[in-house]
Motif scaffolding. Sequence first.
Motif, PDB file in Angstrom:
ATOM      1  N   MET A 158       5.468   6.234 -14.222  1.00 18.82           N
ATOM      2  CA  MET A 158       5.033   7.426 -13.483  1.00 18.82           C
ATOM      3  C   MET A 158       5.494   7.360 -12.030  1.00 18.82           C
ATOM      4  O   MET A 158       5.153   8.211 -11.228  1.00 18.82           O
ATOM      5  CB  MET A 158       3.503   7.520 -13.508  1.00 18.82           C
ATOM      6  CG  MET A 158       2.933   7.651 -14.896  1.00 18.82           C
ATOM      7  SD  MET A 158       1.139   7.704 -14.838  1.00 18.82           S
ATOM      8  CE  MET A 158       0.714   5.971 -14.872  1.00 18.82           C
ATOM      9  N   CYS A 159       6.216   6.313 -11.698  1.00 20.18           N
ATOM     10  CA  CYS A 159       6.443   5.988 -10.283  1.00 20.18           C
ATOM     11  C   CYS A 159       7.941   5.938  -9.987  1.00 20.18           C
ATOM     12  O   CYS A 159       8.574   6.979  -9.833  1.00 20.18           O
ATOM     13  CB  CYS A 159       5.724   4.674 -10.011  1.00 20.18           C
ATOM     14  SG  CYS A 159       5.666   4.160  -8.312  1.00 20.18           S
ATOM     15  N   HIS A 160       8.535   4.735  -9.981  1.00 27.46           N
ATOM     16  CA  HIS A 160       9.951   4.627  -9.627  1.00 27.46           C
ATOM     17  C   HIS A 160      10.885   4.531 -10.832  1.00 27.46           C
ATOM     18  O   HIS A 160      12.019   4.087 -10.682  1.00 27.46           O
ATOM     19  CB  HIS A 160      10.174   3.431  -8.694  1.00 27.46           C
ATOM     20  CG  HIS A 160      10.094   3.781  -7.236  1.00 27.46           C
ATOM     21  ND1 HIS A 160      10.982   4.646  -6.627  1.00 27.46           N
ATOM     22  CD2 HIS A 160       9.231   3.414  -6.260  1.00 27.46           C
ATOM     23  CE1 HIS A 160      10.679   4.773  -5.341  1.00 27.46           C
ATOM     24  NE2 HIS A 160       9.609   4.039  -5.101  1.00 27.46           N
ATOM     25  N   ARG A 193       8.761   0.609  -3.041  1.00 27.16           N
ATOM     26  CA  ARG A 193       7.892   0.508  -4.206  1.00 27.16           C
ATOM     27  C   ARG A 193       6.425   0.684  -3.830  1.00 27.16           C
ATOM     28  O   ARG A 193       6.039   0.504  -2.694  1.00 27.16           O
ATOM     29  CB  ARG A 193       8.099  -0.842  -4.912  1.00 27.16           C
ATOM     30  CG  ARG A 193       9.535  -1.125  -5.316  1.00 27.16           C
ATOM     31  CD  ARG A 193      10.119  -0.098  -6.247  1.00 27.16           C
ATOM     32  NE  ARG A 193       9.372   0.073  -7.462  1.00 27.16           N
ATOM     33  CZ  ARG A 193       9.767  -0.319  -8.677  1.00 27.16           C
ATOM     34  NH1 ARG A 193      10.932  -0.902  -8.836  1.00 27.16           N
ATOM     35  NH2 ARG A 193       9.026  -0.090  -9.728  1.00 27.16           N
ATOM     36  N   GLY A 194       5.634   0.984  -4.850  1.00 28.76           N
ATOM     37  CA  GLY A 194       4.245   1.338  -4.615  1.00 28.76           C
ATOM     38  C   GLY A 194       3.296   0.163  -4.647  1.00 28.76           C
ATOM     39  O   GLY A 194       2.945  -0.426  -3.631  1.00 28.76           O
ATOM     40  N   HIS A 195       2.877  -0.218  -5.850  1.00 28.85           N
ATOM     41  CA  HIS A 195       1.946  -1.331  -6.028  1.00 28.85           C
ATOM     42  C   HIS A 195       2.573  -2.636  -5.564  1.00 28.85           C
ATOM     43  O   HIS A 195       3.776  -2.835  -5.682  1.00 28.85           O
ATOM     44  CB  HIS A 195       1.649  -1.491  -7.516  1.00 28.85           C
ATOM     45  CG  HIS A 195       0.495  -0.680  -7.995  1.00 28.85           C
ATOM     46  ND1 HIS A 195      -0.772  -0.919  -7.589  1.00 28.85           N
ATOM     47  CD2 HIS A 195       0.425   0.337  -8.874  1.00 28.85           C
ATOM     48  CE1 HIS A 195      -1.592  -0.074  -8.199  1.00 28.85           C
ATOM     49  NE2 HIS A 195      -0.886   0.714  -8.985  1.00 28.85           N
ATOM     50  N   VAL A 198      -0.106  14.727  -3.633  1.00 26.95           N
ATOM     51  CA  VAL A 198       0.097  13.618  -2.688  1.00 26.95           C
ATOM     52  C   VAL A 198      -1.148  12.751  -2.568  1.00 26.95           C
ATOM     53  O   VAL A 198      -2.227  13.091  -3.065  1.00 26.95           O
ATOM     54  CB  VAL A 198       0.423  14.116  -1.263  1.00 26.95           C
ATOM     55  CG1 VAL A 198       1.805  14.699  -1.187  1.00 26.95           C
ATOM     56  CG2 VAL A 198      -0.623  15.100  -0.777  1.00 26.95           C
ATOM     57  N   ARG A 199      -0.972  11.647  -1.860  1.00 23.63           N
ATOM     58  CA  ARG A 199      -2.075  10.732  -1.553  1.00 23.63           C
ATOM     59  C   ARG A 199      -2.654  11.071  -0.196  1.00 23.63           C
ATOM     60  O   ARG A 199      -1.913  11.389   0.733  1.00 23.63           O
ATOM     61  CB  ARG A 199      -1.537   9.305  -1.519  1.00 23.63           C
ATOM     62  CG  ARG A 199      -1.134   8.801  -2.869  1.00 23.63           C
ATOM     63  CD  ARG A 199      -0.014   7.771  -2.778  1.00 23.63           C
ATOM     64  NE  ARG A 199       0.186   7.154  -4.081  1.00 23.63           N
ATOM     65  CZ  ARG A 199       0.897   7.705  -5.055  1.00 23.63           C
ATOM     66  NH1 ARG A 199       1.503   8.871  -4.882  1.00 23.63           N
ATOM     67  NH2 ARG A 199       1.004   7.096  -6.219  1.00 23.63           N
ATOM     68  N   SER A 200      -3.947  10.944  -0.049  1.00 18.36           N
ATOM     69  CA  SER A 200      -4.571  11.096   1.260  1.00 18.36           C
ATOM     70  C   SER A 200      -4.527   9.738   1.948  1.00 18.36           C
ATOM     71  O   SER A 200      -4.140   8.731   1.354  1.00 18.36           O
ATOM     72  CB  SER A 200      -6.026  11.532   1.107  1.00 18.36           C
ATOM     73  OG  SER A 200      -6.822  10.402   0.807  1.00 18.36           O
TER      74      SER A 200
HETATM   75 MO    MO Z   1       3.419   4.049  -7.678  1.00 16.48          MO
END
Ligand code: MO
Length: 760
Positions: free
Chosen positions: A192-194, A410-412, A651-653
Amino acid sequence: MPKDVDKLLDEVRIKKPGTAAVGFPAVRHAMQYVASEPGLARGTRALLKMNQVKGFDCPGCAWPDPIPGQRSFAEFCENGAKAAAWETTKGRVGREFFAAHSVSELREQDHHSLEKHGRLTEPMYLAPGAEHYAPISWDDALHLIADRLRDMANPDRAAFYTSGRASNEAAFVYQLLARRLGTNNLPDCSNMCHESSGAALNETIGVGKGVVSLDDITDHAELIVVVGQNPGTNHPRMLSALEKAKNRGARIVTVNPLPEAGLVRFKNPQSLRGVVRGGTKLTDRYLAVRVNGDLAMFAGVCKALLAREDAEPNTILDRSFIETYCDGFDEVCQAWRDLDWSVIEAQSGLARQEIEDFASDVMAAKSVVVTWAMGLTQHRNAVATIREIVNFLLLRGNIGKPGAGPSPIRGHSNVQGDRTMGVWERVPDAFLDRVQDEFGFEPPRAHGLDTVDTIRAMRDGQIDVFFALGGNFVAATPDTELSESAMRNCALTVHVATKLNRSHVCHGAEALLLPCLSRSERDDQAAGEQFVTVEDSMSMVHESRGSLAPGSPHLRSEVAIVTGLGHALFGEDIGWGAMGDDYRLIRQHIARVIDGFEDFEERLRSPGGFMLPRGPHDSRTFNTATGKARFTLNRPEALEVPEGHLVLQTVRSHDQFNTTVYGYDDRYRGVKGGRRVVFVNPEDLRERGLKDGDMVDLVSVWSDGERHAKGYRAVAYATPKGCAAAYFPEANVLVPLDSTAVTSNTPTSKSIIIRIEPAA
Ligand SMILES: [Mo]
Ligand SMILES: Nc1nc2c(c(=O)[nH]1)N[C@H]1C(S)=C(S)[C@@H](COP(=O)(O)OP(=O)(O)OC[C@H]3O[C@@H](n4cnc5c(=O)[nH]c(N)nc54)[C@H](O)[C@@H]3O)O[C@H]1N2
Ligand SMILES: Nc1nc2c(c(=O)[nH]1)N[C@H]1C(S)=C(S)[C@@H](COP(=O)(O)OP(=O)(O)OC[C@H]3O[C@@H](n4cnc5c(=O)[nH]c(N)nc54)[C@H](O)[C@@H]3O)O[C@H]1N2
Ligand code: SF4
């Protein structure tokens, strides 16, 4: 016309959003936050160990740490502090809690409240038909899972989900367990991400991740293009890196439909200059692209560069790089020449002059880095857009020299490492061959299910056992209602988790909650104290060692849980229990199975860890189908938006980490006390007879029907006409399951076609 960012911000918004990120207020907020959590001493002690050489890796994002020696005593940001405080809380969720609260009662609570109760303390079991989770011993829990897995008609009736916080060691034994069982059903949050970044980069440069290191940004790049990313909130320490680049003269171009505060101006909390002088103005050129207009914009820049090369041959493009290292150049050139500026302008929402000016920035720079995140990856044409960024970089040889290259952020904190460890439903055969050689069993070869396909399979009754190593599956995935009912369709759902969340109360017929250690906690096993390893966004692998006493004596490490299950299923056939006792054994296997990890244990001793090889950056080696870096043809195609509709991005807050909602404010965007807001261009509001502050309902339209999110407050905001934004995960009810990116199958969470109606 170039837009003036500050002016743009002044025009709209009743309560003016912030124009600067961080500074003293952010440090104060971080400390206040830690102080407000009932684990103050634990929290503060944890913070001072975070991101230090012998400490633990921040459980927040995947931004890299500076090299040892250049770290400050407090090497973390406001959001890292929140992440640490969130897991070091004194709140506890054990048997008394579950006896007092039924699952149907817990389903009425929101994301914030569920996690706020505190840390899970002991294994819990929900029997078929039961309303309350009840305690179960570790042994019974693991044997129950083993029994259910053995009872399945075939191994593909299980799915093993991973969220990106799992360590390398946990991820490695986890994928091993799935494959030993006989399935490649390893969906993960990356899907769902990269995933789109991985797909585009694998095809064009032969590695599925970024090839830039931190010093390329801080010390070398002459131009840094930040696209579809909000670092002030999601990778806060990236702002320090950008500031450093800026101070030595680098130029920064921002491409974003929202003028995000941190990118406009940044006050470094650790420098006096930042606080006293009002901060560094980071962005030199702001391109307020339309949502999903990036492919057209990058095609436009390429077209502009090519036109200037045509006018003055051999002055703009790096011909020798293109001839030596690339293929496919001539075909794409023709496509750029044929592309009409009116198409580019209409799709990108930018004037030709803005794009020409950006091209001039590019020409003036000897090295260019492009960074990006979810603003690019969660669209139907995401893979094509990222391939076009590669085209853009290749034109001037901007791969394989200092200060140049593609850099998906990257996210996590260990999502990149999890992939390196083989958590991937379509891992290459070469990886499986190595697993077979090392462990002597035959891993399954057919590709497994990714996240979207797992939901489909669950919905269709094809999954008996759903196992999650972290994460919050039903909240993070599209089409919330459908995902929740798909989860209920499973016979057994198992969650390894630190805190209670929505996925634990939208369960299968039977359910297990297995509480694990968090990053900051000490991990003692039979062979003594253990540490784990992680890989950051820039391919640095290093150790992470918790030091706090575990939140409960019954917690187990993720590695111990997974290897414990392996032992319950297969005995000691490949040494499951031994690996759980001593993680060095896992690292020895990793060293033999995965390229770049030779002498793993030894190289970990160098402070700060070691860098994995990055062929394109280190030696202009491109491991693609042709052995060359590939120009690809990516035709800009307009999103189909019916009359009167808008394109909604989620989006993220500033007060959340994915589905973990710390609080209800979004300081930099000027929102206080609520999350059900939709940011809309003021003219779009006017055209609908609406005004800032009105209550509205959001209706998403897709070929299979409409989806509704009711009771949103409209906020007039600086975003291009036709675009809107709302918060993830609340808005996930609007994302159709079948609306996914071509090739990567990533949900299109950044381009949802919606209507806005006055609230019913
Ligand atoms: Mo992510
Ligand atoms: N504090 C905190 N940190 C986090 C996270 C968190 O939730 N909280 N999540 C982590 C994770 S898993 C991830 S993946 C990353 C996410 O990091 P980001 O990608 O920064 O997160 P989003 O909030 O999704 O922001 C997307 C950005 O892209 C812009 N955008 C949207 N659509 C488009 C478009 O079509 N084109 C362009 N050019 N821009 C667009 C939005 O305006 C927004 O600025 O952050 C990680 N770090
Ligand atoms: N609409 C929309 N949807 C999106 C996105 C978007 O931008 N828009 N972004 C997508 C992206 S980029 C991502 S990465 C996914 C995220 O999807 P996930 O990774 O599934 O979700 P998270 O919210 O990060 O998971 C939070 C949970 O992880 C557990 N947890 C926390 N720490 C640990 C730990 O150390 N160990 C274990 N075992 N568990 C732990 C806690 O129980 C917590 O409730 O969401 C995706 N969904
Ligand atoms: S930038 Fe990311 S990794 Fe660094 S302290 Fe902040 S949240 Fe943690």
